[in-house]
Design a protein around this motif. Sequence first.
Motif, mmCIF file in Angstrom:
data_model
loop_
_atom_site.group_PDB
_atom_site.id
_atom_site.type_symbol
_atom_site.label_atom_id
_atom_site.label_comp_id
_atom_site.label_asym_id
_atom_site.label_seq_id
_atom_site.Cartn_x
_atom_site.Cartn_y
_atom_site.Cartn_z
ATOM 1 N N TYR A 84 26.209 -123.052 -14.525
ATOM 2 C CA TYR A 84 25.262 -123.595 -13.491
ATOM 3 C C TYR A 84 23.985 -123.891 -14.328
ATOM 4 N N LYS A 85 23.133 -124.832 -13.765
ATOM 5 C CA LYS A 85 21.985 -125.122 -14.296
ATOM 6 C C LYS A 85 20.951 -124.158 -13.321
ATOM 7 N N LEU A 86 20.141 -123.523 -14.293
ATOM 8 C CA LEU A 86 19.067 -122.525 -13.558
ATOM 9 C C LEU A 86 17.780 -123.039 -13.591
ATOM 10 N N TYR A 87 16.935 -122.700 -12.265
ATOM 11 C CA TYR A 87 15.805 -123.254 -12.302
ATOM 12 C C TYR A 87 14.846 -121.842 -11.441
ATOM 13 N N ILE A 88 13.690 -122.040 -11.813
ATOM 14 C CA ILE A 88 12.601 -121.158 -11.008
ATOM 15 C C ILE A 88 11.801 -121.732 -10.230
ATOM 16 N N VAL A 89 11.365 -121.242 -8.998
ATOM 17 C CA VAL A 89 10.387 -121.552 -8.056
ATOM 18 C C VAL A 89 9.620 -120.213 -7.713
ATOM 19 N N SER A 90 8.508 -120.243 -7.839
ATOM 20 C CA SER A 90 7.842 -119.184 -7.876
ATOM 21 C C SER A 90 6.279 -119.296 -7.282
ATOM 22 N N ASN A 91 5.640 -118.363 -6.561
ATOM 23 C CA ASN A 91 4.336 -118.440 -6.129
ATOM 24 C C ASN A 91 3.165 -118.144 -7.072
ATOM 25 N N GLY B 36 0.634 -123.351 -8.504
ATOM 26 C CA GLY B 36 -0.568 -123.719 -9.473
ATOM 27 C C GLY B 36 -0.340 -124.790 -10.094
ATOM 28 N N ARG B 37 0.671 -125.633 -10.322
ATOM 29 C CA ARG B 37 0.969 -127.049 -10.752
ATOM 30 C C ARG B 37 0.763 -127.898 -9.539
ATOM 31 N N THR B 38 1.300 -127.581 -8.368
ATOM 32 C CA THR B 38 1.650 -128.621 -7.349
ATOM 33 C C THR B 38 0.705 -128.591 -6.272
ATOM 34 N N GLY B 39 0.101 -127.347 -6.032
ATOM 35 C CA GLY B 39 -0.684 -127.063 -4.842
ATOM 36 C C GLY B 39 0.202 -127.074 -3.430
ATOM 37 N N LEU B 40 1.588 -127.121 -3.602
ATOM 38 C CA LEU B 40 2.588 -127.055 -2.576
ATOM 39 C C LEU B 40 3.037 -125.709 -2.246
ATOM 40 N N SER B 41 3.572 -125.418 -1.065
ATOM 41 C CA SER B 41 4.236 -124.160 -0.577
ATOM 42 C C SER B 41 5.611 -123.945 -1.671
ATOM 43 N N GLU C 237 8.240 -126.235 -0.224
ATOM 44 C CA GLU C 237 8.075 -127.591 -0.704
ATOM 45 C C GLU C 237 8.443 -127.818 -2.163
ATOM 46 N N ASN C 238 8.105 -126.733 -3.016
ATOM 47 C CA ASN C 238 8.496 -126.835 -4.347
ATOM 48 C C ASN C 238 9.997 -126.636 -4.700
ATOM 49 N N ILE C 239 10.470 -125.999 -3.729
ATOM 50 C CA ILE C 239 12.147 -125.823 -3.869
ATOM 51 C C ILE C 239 12.640 -127.244 -3.368
ATOM 52 N N ASP D 103 10.670 -111.863 2.502
ATOM 53 C CA ASP D 103 10.776 -112.631 3.692
ATOM 54 C C ASP D 103 10.120 -114.038 3.385
ATOM 55 N N GLY D 104 9.226 -114.114 2.412
ATOM 56 C CA GLY D 104 8.850 -115.507 2.013
ATOM 57 C C GLY D 104 9.739 -116.328 1.241
ATOM 58 N N ASP D 105 10.420 -115.841 0.521
ATOM 59 C CA ASP D 105 11.636 -116.253 -0.097
ATOM 60 C C ASP D 105 12.468 -116.756 0.849
ATOM 61 N N LEU D 106 12.757 -116.209 1.875
ATOM 62 C CA LEU D 106 13.718 -116.469 2.742
ATOM 63 C C LEU D 106 13.307 -117.673 3.667
ATOM 64 N N LYS D 107 12.204 -117.469 4.038
ATOM 65 C CA LYS D 107 11.290 -118.576 4.672
ATOM 66 C C LYS D 107 11.271 -120.045 3.792
ATOM 67 N N ALA D 108 11.040 -119.897 2.655
ATOM 68 C CA ALA D 108 11.224 -121.073 1.819
ATOM 69 C C ALA D 108 12.415 -121.743 1.531
ATOM 70 N N ALA D 109 13.660 -120.781 1.361
ATOM 71 C CA ALA D 109 15.103 -121.422 1.421
ATOM 72 C C ALA D 109 15.147 -122.002 2.762
ATOM 73 N N ARG D 110 14.967 -121.482 3.919
ATOM 74 C CA ARG D 110 15.294 -122.017 5.337
ATOM 75 C C ARG D 110 14.459 -123.206 5.281
ATOM 76 N N PHE D 111 13.103 -123.328 4.929
ATOM 77 C CA PHE D 111 12.472 -124.578 4.898
ATOM 78 C C PHE D 111 13.193 -125.772 4.052
ATOM 79 N N ALA D 112 13.832 -125.481 3.033
ATOM 80 C CA ALA D 112 14.564 -126.261 2.131
ATOM 81 C C ALA D 112 16.048 -126.485 2.524
ATOM 82 N N GLY D 113 16.382 -125.840 3.573
ATOM 83 C CA GLY D 113 17.641 -126.127 4.127
ATOM 84 C C GLY D 113 18.684 -125.674 3.186
ATOM 85 N N ILE D 114 18.484 -124.684 2.369
ATOM 86 C CA ILE D 114 19.471 -124.200 1.366
ATOM 87 C C ILE D 114 20.014 -122.518 1.762
#
Length: 128
Positions: free
Chosen positions: A26-33, A59-64, A67-69, A88-99
């Motif tokens: 797999y290709k691996l990515y990091i999205v963090s706060n 810190g780079r984008t100013g996005l949630s 949104e960064n996902i 729970d924030g990670d869960l909400k971010a994944a749901r926001f991204a639909g993944i």
Amino acid sequence: MYFWKNRGGRLYGDADRVFKELSKKYKLYIVSNCQDGYIEAFYKYHDLEKYIEDYENPGRTGLSKGENINLVIKRNRLSAPVYIGDTDGDLKAARFAGIPFVYAKYGFGQVSEFEKAVDSFEDLLTIF
């Protein structure tokens, strides 16, 4: 400049082996706060940058996080991404991204729903 460049933080279990094995399939990515520079400092200190294709943070984008996902998904043309997190924030971010969300039970938080869960970092190798 950053504390993590000098100390690196603490890795879960055998992270290098897990990243190495996962990156074979797999290709691996990091999205963090985190702030800008933390991700880079963390994986450079631990020599994990060779496994990470791309990353993003507010810190780079100013996005949630959600949104960064989506930004990472779009930028890398991902067709079946999964987000692994522990709050729970990670869960909400994944749901926001639909993944799908994989809950890292060994982490810092608790979540109410998830598609899959792992008890340790090494357990990622059993579900992927």
